[in-house]
Design a protein around this motif. Structure first.
Motif: not given
Length: 234
Positions: A192-196
Motif C-alpha cells: 500500500q502506498g501513501d496518500w498523494f
C-alpha cells in the motif's frame, strides 16, 4: 522490498510472470478504481490515439516524467531518439535499468541545471503538483527545463462532467474549490502506498496558466473531456 511501492511491486511481478491482480486506486471523492498491470507494458499499437500523437511529436533530447514501466520511453528509444526517464517508484527504476533505459528515481521539482528539447507528461502527468495553486510552479519548472525551442507535451482531463446532473446543472459549486483536485492511494496485493494529491485541470485553466508562464499553447487532441496540448516558448 516494495514497502509503499505498489507500482514497483506490480512491475516486478509482471516481469517474473507471477499472477498480477489489478492495482487498486482509492480516492476519498469517488469509488475505488482499478488498473490492469499489463496496461503498464502496452506497445505503441495498444496505446490510445492521444498517446500516439504525443509520441510522434517528440524530438531531440527527451525527458519522460513519471515514466511508469517505461512503455513510452521504450518506443521512443526504438525510433532512435535520446530519452531519459524519471520516476518516484524505485522498483520501476530498477526495471528500467534492466531494459537499458536511462532512468533516475528523482522528484521532477528537484531537477536543476538540465534542459531538454521535449518534456513528456502523459497519463495526466502535468497534475503532479497536486493542487491548482501548484500548477503555475509546475509549468515554471517545465519552462526552465526546456531549451529555447523546446516543447512540453502533456494531457489532462476536465472532470466537471462528474458533477453534472440530468438537467445540465452541477450539484457542487465549481467555483468554490477547484473540482479537479483529488487525493489518491494505490495498493497492489499487500503493498500500500501513501496518500498523494493529484490535479486534473481543464484546458482553459491550463492554457491561461501556461500563457502567463511564457508558453504558447496548441491543442492537439480533445475528445471525451480528455485533451493533449503542446507548449512552446514564446
Amino acid at each position: 522490498m516494495f514497502e509503499k511501492d505498489p507500482f514497483g511491486h506490480a512491475i516486478h511481478d509482471y516481469v517474473k510472470g507471477s499472477p498480477t491482480p489489478d492495482i487498486i486506486v482509492r480516492s476519498e471523492l469517488c469509488e475505488d478504481d482499478s488498473m490492469e498491470v499489463e496496461l503498464l507494458f502496452r506497445d505503441f499499437e495498444e496505446m490510445p490515439e492521444l498517446e500516439q500523437i504525443a509520441l510522434k511529436r517528440c524530438s531531440g533530447k527527451i525527458l519522460d516524467v513519471g515514466a511508469g514501466a517505461g512503455c513510452h520511453a521504450k518506443w521512443l528509444k526504438q525510433q532512435g531518439l535520446e530519452v531519459s526517464l524519471i520516476e518516484l517508484s524505485k522498483g520501476a527504476v530498477e526495471y528500467h535499468i534492466t531494459q537499458e533505459l536511462n532512468s533516475r528515481c528523482i522528484d521532477f521539482f528537484d531537477l536543476k541545471g538540465e534542459q531538454y528539447d521535449t518534456l513528456l507528461f502523459l497519463m495526466n502527468g502535468i497534475g503532479i503538483g497536486g493542487e491548482l495553486k501548484n500548477l503555475e510552479p509546475t509549468l515554471r519548472q517545465a519552462y526552465e527545463l526546456t531549451t529555447p525551442k523546446g516543447k512540453v507535451l502533456c494531457d489532462s482531463s476536465d472532470l466537471r462532467y462528474l458533477y453534472e446532473d440530468d438537467e445540465g446543472g452541477y450539484w457542487v459549486n465549481l467555483n468554490a474549490e477547484y473540482y479537479g483536485e483529488y487525493d489518491f492511494q494505490m495498493q497492489y496485493k499487500e503493498t500500500q502506498g501513501d496518500w498523494f494529491k493529484w490535479l486534473y485541470v481543464d484546458f482553459h485553466t491550463l492554457s491561461d496558466c501556461a500563457e502567463k508562464v511564457g508558453f504558447s499553447v496548441e491543442l492537439l487532441y480533445d475528445k471525451d473531456y480528455h485533451y493533449l496540448v503542446e507548449l512552446t516558448k514564446k
